[in-house]
Design a protein around this motif. Sequence first.
Motif, PDB file in Angstrom:
ATOM      1  N   UNK A   1       0.821  -1.206   0.000  1.00 34.84           N
ATOM      2  CA  UNK A   1       0.000   0.000   0.000  1.00 34.84           C
ATOM      3  C   UNK A   1       0.860   1.263   0.000  1.00 34.84           C
ATOM      4  N   UNK A   2       1.922   1.249   0.798  1.00 31.11           N
ATOM      5  CA  UNK A   2       2.814   2.416   0.861  1.00 31.11           C
ATOM      6  C   UNK A   2       3.437   2.698  -0.503  1.00 31.11           C
ATOM      7  N   UNK A   3       3.890   1.645  -1.169  1.00 30.85           N
ATOM      8  CA  UNK A   3       4.521   1.837  -2.481  1.00 30.85           C
ATOM      9  C   UNK A   3       3.503   2.335  -3.503  1.00 30.85           C
ATOM     10  N   UNK A   4       2.271   1.838  -3.427  1.00 31.85           N
ATOM     11  CA  UNK A   4       1.232   2.304  -4.346  1.00 31.85           C
ATOM     12  C   UNK A   4       0.881   3.764  -4.068  1.00 31.85           C
ATOM     13  N   UNK A   5       0.858   4.121  -2.805  1.00 31.73           N
ATOM     14  CA  UNK A   5       0.550   5.509  -2.447  1.00 31.73           C
ATOM     15  C   UNK A   5       1.624   6.460  -2.969  1.00 31.73           C
ATOM     16  N   UNK A   6       2.870   6.030  -2.907  1.00 31.40           N
ATOM     17  CA  UNK A   6       3.970   6.867  -3.409  1.00 31.40           C
ATOM     18  C   UNK A   6       3.870   7.074  -4.919  1.00 31.40           C
TER      19      UNK A   6
END
Length: 244
Positions: A215-220
């Motif tokens: 999720x963090x990587x997608x948000x970035x």
Amino acid sequence: PKRADTQFLKGQILVAKGNLPAAVAALDEAVAAAPAAAQIRLERAGQLLQTGQNAKARADVDYILSRDPKNVVASYLDMILLVREGKFTEADAILTRLDTVLPRLPRGQFFQALVKANLNQFEAAAEAATRHLARAPQDAEAIRLLAKIEMAARRPDRAVTVLVNAIKAGVNDAETLDMLGRAYAMDGKAPQAAETFQRAADLAPQDPSILTRLATSKLEMGDTKGATSALERSLDMAPKQADA
């Protein structure tokens, strides 16, 4: 049935068959019959370590070292116990004494790398891990350790190289992919991180921490829909994740 040598042999056969609890029971009988036999106690200590019975293994190791302080195998097992106890400085002192024989001990250089890493001696740790992997290139735990060392030394590009080569060679488990995703993220390569975390999540769909990192990587990358979906799945499994 009370002969030490036959019970010792029985224990070794059971170890070869993978029945460690029964092996330890046979070795208990052997030690009872010959309590001063170092070889039997060393075998039992090794199997106790394999089954997580550290306190019992410690008793055997201390018994042998009290009578033979320079016993190489007992010293090696002592080092492993110190690592498990988090006593890395003491473990390092033993490794220094065993330096010339470490390549001949099972995973000797792996433990050297692990200890050096925990002492923040990253160059020495990387060298030891590399030497171990030259002898055991498919050791997934050692591969991840070397990658972790490179990341701790702020060299994520080297960690990426180590992990990508391992995956190409067939080490393709969720934990290794997860670490590769973290190395990509640390190296500022968000798209590659997201793709790798997705592969890790596909292999370990019940691991909420991987989903949170996905999720963090997608948000970035600006993918809020994908990030939300991954976070919701992660929180369904582990509702108390503060970061998620």
